[in-house]
Design a protein around this motif. Sequence first.
Motif, short mmCIF file in Angstrom:
data_model
loop_
_atom_site.label_atom_id
_atom_site.label_comp_id
_atom_site.label_asym_id
_atom_site.label_seq_id
_atom_site.Cartn_x
_atom_site.Cartn_y
_atom_site.Cartn_z
N THR A 137 0.83 -1.20 0.00
CA THR A 137 0.00 0.00 0.00
C THR A 137 0.87 1.26 0.00
O THR A 137 2.10 1.19 0.06
N PRO A 162 -5.45 -1.54 -0.10
CA PRO A 162 -5.58 -2.40 1.08
C PRO A 162 -6.61 -3.51 0.85
O PRO A 162 -7.73 -3.25 0.41
N GLY A 163 -6.20 -4.72 1.11
CA GLY A 163 -7.14 -5.84 1.08
C GLY A 163 -7.39 -6.47 -0.27
O GLY A 163 -7.73 -7.65 -0.34
#
Length: 448
Positions: free
Chosen positions: A58, A113-114
Amino acid sequence: MSTNFWQPGDDGLNAEAVERGSGEVYRPEFLASVKAALAALNDDLFALSQDIHDHPETRFEEHHAHDALTAFVEKQGFEVTRHYLLDTAWVAKYTRGTGGRTLGVNSEMDALPGIGHACGHNLIAIAGVAVACAVKATLDKFNIAGTVVLLGTPGEEGGAGKVILLERGAYGGLDACLMCHPAPGPKLSASLSSCLARQRIDVEFFGHTAHAAFAPWEGQNALDAAVLSYTNISMLRQQLKPSHRVHGIFEGKDWTPNVIPDYAKMMHVDAAVERVRACFEGAALATNCRVKIDLGHSNNATFDLRQNKALGDEFGDVFSKTIGPIDYEYGISSASTDFVTLPALHPGYAIPATGANHTIAFTEAAATKAAHKATLNVVQALAATGLRVLTDDDFYQKVRETFEEDKRQRERESANAKVGPSVAFIRLWVNDNHFQRLLRRNNTSELY
């Protein structure tokens, strides 16, 4: 997504699948050199893209990508400076001869993110590398004086990394700057669309804790304030223009169901700043909470994308004659980015995908060989455009003239936005984002 967008498994890579323009491009021998350089690096570039895709990082945490990219370009003969002005930024330079112009190129690196590389920055990273390497090879082959500067730019996803680098001088001395961005779109297409300006707002609500069952009347519920403001904004969306986007998330600390929260934080990204501010203030008043609204550092604000017309026309000519159609509709037109304000070009380009950017489907699409091939297609036209900047004095003069005229136009629009009643000021700021540009103009001479 539109039903005419490029889907995985269709025949979009077939040379007969799209209609192309006719006629020769500028210095076809340059384009041939670019193609040969890309063909020689194709497998290595694909492996580099896969490596970055498999190690998503990130914003401002792109350490693996930093190391992989700098090692790659160093092997290609570039002078590399690691950790350049930011910990995960870098710069790679190559100069041939003396007295030539300087072409800048950007490589983004960060993931989301994710969901990983759901915006395809692994492809943007290798696109910048590929443009720089192809230009370098052509400078050498034809003994052309010039410099290519490849910038590794971290933190695009919410960090405005390029704005930070701009303010720290990274873009000084560049005569033009190029990059590209993948998105859903028609088969083998490229887009010269703009994008939305962006302002991030951090909002904190402060209340008072209490036992949620034993003495709720003693509490001032900060979470209620956040939920109410979220609902207010949801109702506001009905009255916003289609060109506007407002979205946000909740954050809290030490939350538990049986304690009335005394703190809640919201992060919103939007264009309609003043109208959204009223949503927060009204929610605070209704819940008897205190609200703190932070528009953030100037780095938080990014502008709409300004495609240089001369660069865009040249890119469009090469791309439409050798790859596929050009449009002014798709690409990243409804998104935002932190691209810099100087003579620059930032086309979008289509890859086969079943979902839009910032979805798991796009993460998967960004790892395919079809997406890699589409990336190298757009790189061909970008590198050819960059070579014309370096070799054609008349063309570069046109690039400068179109940039200066666009700058004057924006200054006129900003001046018009500055005068008149306050309601008009707000409306113009919200609708056109000109006033953000006016406010930022004094911060750095590079921005307007």
